[in-house]
Write a protein that holds these residues in place. Sequence first.
Motif, PDB file in Angstrom:
ATOM      1  N   ASN A 190       0.883  -1.168   0.000  1.00  0.00           N
ATOM      2  CA  ASN A 190       0.000   0.000   0.000  1.00  0.00           C
ATOM      3  C   ASN A 190       0.913   1.208   0.000  1.00  0.00           C
ATOM      4  O   ASN A 190       1.924   1.218   0.707  1.00  0.00           O
ATOM      5  N   LEU A 191       0.599   2.209  -0.798  1.00  0.00           N
ATOM      6  CA  LEU A 191       1.458   3.391  -0.863  1.00  0.00           C
ATOM      7  C   LEU A 191       1.124   4.367   0.263  1.00  0.00           C
ATOM      8  O   LEU A 191       1.133   5.583   0.089  1.00  0.00           O
ATOM      9  N   ALA A 194      -3.487  -5.422  -0.553  1.00  0.00           N
ATOM     10  CA  ALA A 194      -3.289  -4.079  -0.012  1.00  0.00           C
ATOM     11  C   ALA A 194      -4.050  -3.946   1.296  1.00  0.00           C
ATOM     12  O   ALA A 194      -5.276  -3.820   1.288  1.00  0.00           O
ATOM     13  N   PRO A 195      -3.352  -3.975   2.426  1.00  0.00           N
ATOM     14  CA  PRO A 195      -4.045  -3.725   3.692  1.00  0.00           C
ATOM     15  C   PRO A 195      -4.441  -2.246   3.756  1.00  0.00           C
ATOM     16  O   PRO A 195      -3.711  -1.377   3.287  1.00  0.00           O
ATOM     17  N   MET A 196      -5.598  -1.966   4.341  1.00  0.00           N
ATOM     18  CA  MET A 196      -5.994  -0.566   4.534  1.00  0.00           C
ATOM     19  C   MET A 196      -6.813  -0.445   5.814  1.00  0.00           C
ATOM     20  O   MET A 196      -7.503  -1.368   6.210  1.00  0.00           O
ATOM     21  N   HIS A 197      -6.663   0.706   6.448  1.00  0.00           N
ATOM     22  CA  HIS A 197      -7.516   1.035   7.584  1.00  0.00           C
ATOM     23  C   HIS A 197      -8.803   1.654   7.059  1.00  0.00           C
ATOM     24  O   HIS A 197      -8.880   2.072   5.894  1.00  0.00           O
ATOM     25  N   ARG A 238      -6.577   6.657  -0.032  1.00  0.00           N
ATOM     26  CA  ARG A 238      -5.714   7.374  -0.979  1.00  0.00           C
ATOM     27  C   ARG A 238      -4.508   6.513  -1.354  1.00  0.00           C
ATOM     28  O   ARG A 238      -4.108   6.461  -2.524  1.00  0.00           O
ATOM     29  N   GLY A 239      -3.936   5.822  -0.383  1.00  0.00           N
ATOM     30  CA  GLY A 239      -2.803   4.942  -0.675  1.00  0.00           C
ATOM     31  C   GLY A 239      -3.173   3.841  -1.643  1.00  0.00           C
ATOM     32  O   GLY A 239      -2.408   3.498  -2.549  1.00  0.00           O
ATOM     33  N   VAL A 240      -4.373   3.266  -1.471  1.00  0.00           N
ATOM     34  CA  VAL A 240      -4.852   2.219  -2.385  1.00  0.00           C
ATOM     35  C   VAL A 240      -5.093   2.798  -3.772  1.00  0.00           C
ATOM     36  O   VAL A 240      -4.780   2.161  -4.791  1.00  0.00           O
ATOM     37  N   ILE A 253     -14.054   7.501  -6.029  1.00  0.00           N
ATOM     38  CA  ILE A 253     -12.885   8.147  -5.420  1.00  0.00           C
ATOM     39  C   ILE A 253     -11.648   7.275  -5.589  1.00  0.00           C
ATOM     40  O   ILE A 253     -10.550   7.774  -5.865  1.00  0.00           O
ATOM     41  N   ALA A 254     -11.819   5.967  -5.440  1.00  0.00           N
ATOM     42  CA  ALA A 254     -10.689   5.054  -5.576  1.00  0.00           C
ATOM     43  C   ALA A 254     -10.180   4.980  -7.007  1.00  0.00           C
ATOM     44  O   ALA A 254      -9.004   4.677  -7.249  1.00  0.00           O
ATOM     45  N   GLY A 255     -11.059   5.251  -7.983  1.00  0.00           N
ATOM     46  CA  GLY A 255     -10.664   5.188  -9.379  1.00  0.00           C
ATOM     47  C   GLY A 255     -10.754   3.794  -9.975  1.00  0.00           C
ATOM     48  O   GLY A 255     -10.313   3.572 -11.102  1.00  0.00           O
ATOM     49  N   PHE A 256     -11.319   2.845  -9.220  1.00  0.00           N
ATOM     50  CA  PHE A 256     -11.526   1.481  -9.702  1.00  0.00           C
ATOM     51  C   PHE A 256     -12.591   0.850  -8.809  1.00  0.00           C
ATOM     52  O   PHE A 256     -12.939   1.407  -7.754  1.00  0.00           O
ATOM     53  N   PRO A 257     -13.147  -0.304  -9.185  1.00  0.00           N
ATOM     54  CA  PRO A 257     -14.217  -0.925  -8.373  1.00  0.00           C
ATOM     55  C   PRO A 257     -13.686  -1.461  -7.042  1.00  0.00           C
ATOM     56  O   PRO A 257     -13.491  -2.670  -6.863  1.00  0.00           O
ATOM     57  N   LEU A 258     -13.444  -0.574  -6.118  1.00  0.00           N
ATOM     58  CA  LEU A 258     -12.921  -0.942  -4.805  1.00  0.00           C
ATOM     59  C   LEU A 258     -13.803  -1.984  -4.122  1.00  0.00           C
ATOM     60  O   LEU A 258     -13.299  -2.949  -3.530  1.00  0.00           O
TER      61      LEU A 258
END
Length: 435
Positions: A134-135, A308-311, A318-320, A366-371
């Motif tokens: 994850n960025l 990609a782990p995310m909180h 945003r990192g994803v 917002i994610a720019g892809f099908p999150l």
Amino acid sequence: MSHVYISHSGKDPDALLALHEALRAASVTVFHPGEDTSRAEADAAIDRAFAIIVLVSAEGVRSRRVRQDVEAAKAMGLKLIPYQVDKARLNGFFKQEVQPHLRLSSAMPDGLDQLVAETQEAYRKKCPVIAVMNLKGGVGKTTVTAQVFGAWQEAFGGRVLLIDLDPQYNLTQTFYPMDLADASSAQDRSVISLFERSRLHARDAASPAENWLGLTIQPFTPAPRDQFVHPVLGVDGPPGRLDIISGQFEISKYAFSGDPDALAAVKQHFLRSVDHYRSEYDLIVFDTNPNATFLTRCALEAADRVIAPMHADIYSLRGVRLLNQVICNQIEEARRPELSILFNAVNRNEQSTFEADARNGVFDEIAGFPLSEALLTAALPRSAHFAVKAPQEGQPAWRQLVIHAGRGGGLKPIRESLKQVALEIRDLNERKKGH
């Protein structure tokens, strides 16, 4: 060690030699029976193979041994890759069992290249490579790499290799004291030996960690596994194999290189090394740094899937989003890994509004892809058991894994969460294998 089995009549030496050399150049381990190979030895070799290549020729069609090889491979459910090397006509058994799979021949201008590519694909599916990435920092990449895939190995068995690609090498320090990690780096028994020729490959080689201004582009044969990896489970630990290739700070030097040709060569060394170690493992997992760097590209080109782990917050989102942009814009489509998102450190008792909205597609734009479609159903709870703790002196490395860390203290639901995540990722990989 897993290999591709080449079934042949023994009377097509030129075709066999050309294929053997092409596969070796692509870092694919090969087995082909000789005149003295018994049926039992051939069957045992087929049992260890990830695919079988059948050299289809006039002699091969008449060969009892080739027919037996195909029958044994079919019984094992092994991938069959026929390759026609002359104008032999197929009938009877070969027409029924081999011809439906026959698409490649030596008469095609790129027939051998296509055969190697198809074999490599089967090889890679045998041992998936996963990058935990994850960025954004602080989302639990190292925790997921160690704990989820430690639970994977305990639940499903097999052989798992962890590779520490973060210059801060926190994954390595999860299992071992810093002085041991530094001692490994001093011997080049560390991740840098995946990228450059080192003292691990030749006694007279200079250590690439000592040269920050240059890159070693000389090719090398990957080091034997037992001379390179650290066995986390040890000889007296739980059954199976969970190994780690130690990280080190000096791989930061690739971010400062201004020589694109040398970097391209180093990246190819890394990709070939990872392909080589696929033959010794059932799963390879990278722990990565939270920046878009040369190391990120290497990990993405080698990986079949990104976790990609995310909180449950907008910063992790945003990192994803940035990670997906890097995958789509920097990695060519043929090498692009699939992206799966794992909610980490969630409330165990009640799903947050953010997580619920994400699963319902609110953040897809917002994610720019099908999150919402990329989200794993399982999630990891917030728990003190996942807090990073330095290894205790004298404690075996495997004791750092929650899955093996004693009893009580609310560990049971935590372990179940780890196994659920591991099972879902494994099922995704198995479905991909079947395509």
